[in-house]
Design a protein around this motif. Sequence first.
Motif, PDB file in Angstrom:
ATOM      1  N   LEU A 157       0.819  -1.207   0.000  1.00 43.56           N
ATOM      2  CA  LEU A 157       0.000   0.000   0.000  1.00 43.56           C
ATOM      3  C   LEU A 157       0.856   1.262   0.000  1.00 43.56           C
ATOM      4  O   LEU A 157       0.522   2.264  -0.645  1.00 43.56           O
TER       5      LEU A 157
ATOM      6  N   PRO B 296      -1.813   4.346  -5.515  1.00 38.81           N
ATOM      7  CA  PRO B 296      -3.172   3.933  -5.176  1.00 38.81           C
ATOM      8  C   PRO B 296      -4.009   3.500  -6.371  1.00 38.81           C
ATOM      9  O   PRO B 296      -4.911   2.691  -6.242  1.00 38.81           O
TER      10      PRO B 296
ATOM     11  N   LYS C 206      -3.526  -0.810  -8.144  1.00 35.54           N
ATOM     12  CA  LYS C 206      -3.737  -1.833  -7.129  1.00 35.54           C
ATOM     13  C   LYS C 206      -3.397  -3.218  -7.650  1.00 35.54           C
ATOM     14  O   LYS C 206      -3.593  -3.520  -8.812  1.00 35.54           O
TER      15      LYS C 206
ATOM     16  N   ARG D 256      -5.358  -8.061  -4.290  1.00 34.38           N
ATOM     17  CA  ARG D 256      -5.550  -7.396  -3.000  1.00 34.38           C
ATOM     18  C   ARG D 256      -6.868  -7.779  -2.342  1.00 34.38           C
ATOM     19  O   ARG D 256      -6.928  -7.993  -1.125  1.00 34.38           O
TER      20      ARG D 256
ATOM     21  N   THR E  57      -7.015  -0.978   5.698  1.00 30.22           N
ATOM     22  CA  THR E  57      -7.957  -0.350   4.777  1.00 30.22           C
ATOM     23  C   THR E  57      -8.042   1.152   5.014  1.00 30.22           C
ATOM     24  O   THR E  57      -8.247   1.923   4.065  1.00 30.22           O
TER      25      THR E  57
ATOM     26  N   GLU F  97      -5.083   2.660   3.251  1.00 29.11           N
ATOM     27  CA  GLU F  97      -5.344   2.701   1.815  1.00 29.11           C
ATOM     28  C   GLU F  97      -6.303   3.838   1.455  1.00 29.11           C
ATOM     29  O   GLU F  97      -6.108   4.547   0.459  1.00 29.11           O
TER      30      GLU F  97
END
Length: 678
Positions: free
Chosen positions: A183, A188, A191, A195, A245, A248
């Motif tokens: 990450l 971003p 990905k 994932r 998360t 991210e």
Amino acid sequence: MKWISKNAVLFSAKTCLAAFLALSVALFLNFEKPAWALTTVYVTSQLYAASTISKSVFRLMGTLLGGLFILLIYPQTVQHPLLFSLCVSLWVTACLYLSLHDRTPKSYVFMLAGYSAAIMGFPEVTTPGLIVNTVISRIEEITLGIICSTLVHRLIMPVSMHHLLAQNISTWFQTARALCVELLTVQPDDKSLARDDILVQMASYPLNVETLITHCVYEGEAAQRLIRLVSVQYQHLSYLLPTLTAIETRLSLLAAAQIAFPPAVAQTFQQFILWLNQEPHQDAASLRVTLSESQHALETQWRAGSLTLQECALLTGLLERLSNMVRIVEAYHTVSERGSDLWSDSDSAPVSNPRAYRHIDNGLLLLSCSTAFLATLLSSLFWIASGWRDGATAPMMAAILSSFFAAIDSPITPMKLFVKGVLFALAISVIYIALLIPQAVTFEALMICLVPGLFALGLVIARPATNLIGLSVAIQIPGFIGLSHHYVPNLTATLNAALSALIGILFAVVLTAIIRNKRPSWIAKRAVRKGMRELLRFIKEIERNASSLLARQQFIARMLDKVNIILPRRRLDPDPELMAGGDLIAEAWLGANCFDYYARHREVLERYCIDSGQMFHELALFLKRRMRLFSAMPHQDLLDELSQLLLTLERCARSDHAMFMPLLYLYNIRASLFPQAR
């Protein structure tokens, strides 16, 4: 697992040995139904010694409970077939209800107590005087099978499980660390395709670890220290998924807003990555100090006007999430005895045990219990109405099947595999009865006849892909063959028993298809709605000043448990409505941020006469709409209230440092609800 592997052959050989030991002792002691002992060996035997012992203990406890129930109701109800059938059906239902409330292997105790009563009670209604002997005989046979299985798997080349527990917890951490590095080092918008699979895998680790801990308790002193260690690590690692998360999400918001890292933040960022990649992880305290200093530096730059509130809030939030990650990693390695709330910087209260706040879908549970009740009762009524002497197997199998698959999302598919196993068992039994067993006039000859089939059955059970078929064959074959001290082959009785079993299975399958067969997305959507209701209730408590740090921790634990339920099902069954509903991770953070904004800083907010009532009202209206329609978007009025509060808090925070943290938490609320708003 391959068909022929070292572990599979070892397991099959030991199970076969335990089966012959149980059969020989049962025949020597002239037990009434040695087939029960043989079945018990194959049902309780597992690849690992600890899980074999634990399942044996649970099976014995369940059998004792079922036998006690039958002995209590039999004298009063045996002369009234309808009343007896109703009582047994209610008992099966009540035990299944209790079983489904426990999502650990211990649930086997109550599930078995339910259908054990059916196994012992239904076949003996025509000979009520023998019920005491039947109950005692089953307990004896089950105990014999348990003892033989446990002794063989525990004493002969035992396969330890505690290394599997250690490996599981290590893999959980290493997977999270690798994902965190990815990450932080991958753009971003670039990905990894895997994932989502990694997140689903991480969601499965808590249940896997709980299951292994339950079994490893029976491994003795060798595993006790590891269990204590893992139990502490488990509580911290449960927060990995929401923390990753959140990192991210922050990185995505920073990238979307094209916000570059200031030099000091970039340097801290690189220091964190280097620290995360090193083994062992050292200097966590100095890294936490660096992260804290970077946050204070961002606040100073904001006050000086060199950073906007958006830049300061997003960067500070990212650093705060990295601090959470540092505490998780440090706790994993040090296994500190102190509890810590991994969702904020200042908490020192102990973390609530996530295992104490499991999600229970009462609606689904009632559907499962209703299916078991109707399947058992209706098959009993069919047996009574038909006057079929050998029809007792029908309600017995209906109770077993509807209980055994009650916890599975879509039970029809595994039920079909079970039916295939019954048909295989019937075919094999016919071969043994018609051709092989009549030629075996001594016990040694019987062993020679049974060895190939039992050894092959062990190989089938050892393989995860065929385990269910193997168990269904193991459950049926001894009963179909009907091995006893004075055995006389009876092909007609075998076919009769098989037909009765298939009728009971038919009742269970049809009723399950009508009442209980629900898609994974249906179950996940119910968990999402329940999570939103809990979020709404928690926000109302915050607004009424009725919440506490303990309530916050309990709320987070409940939400994370639902996240672990939702993610695998959303991946398996990607329903559009479910995809729009999310996975409750954002809702967990929303509840935490509402608490941190209002409950933690209520005094300073009241000092400046900050009224958040309208904001909470609009938020509650949005959540109510969201429960009805997952795709519902927050209303403009909520954005206006949040923006107005932000402007007010920003003016206050310019002159008062105490207002800076509630300002950041309020911005977090706005960013989670309106990520595109600038």
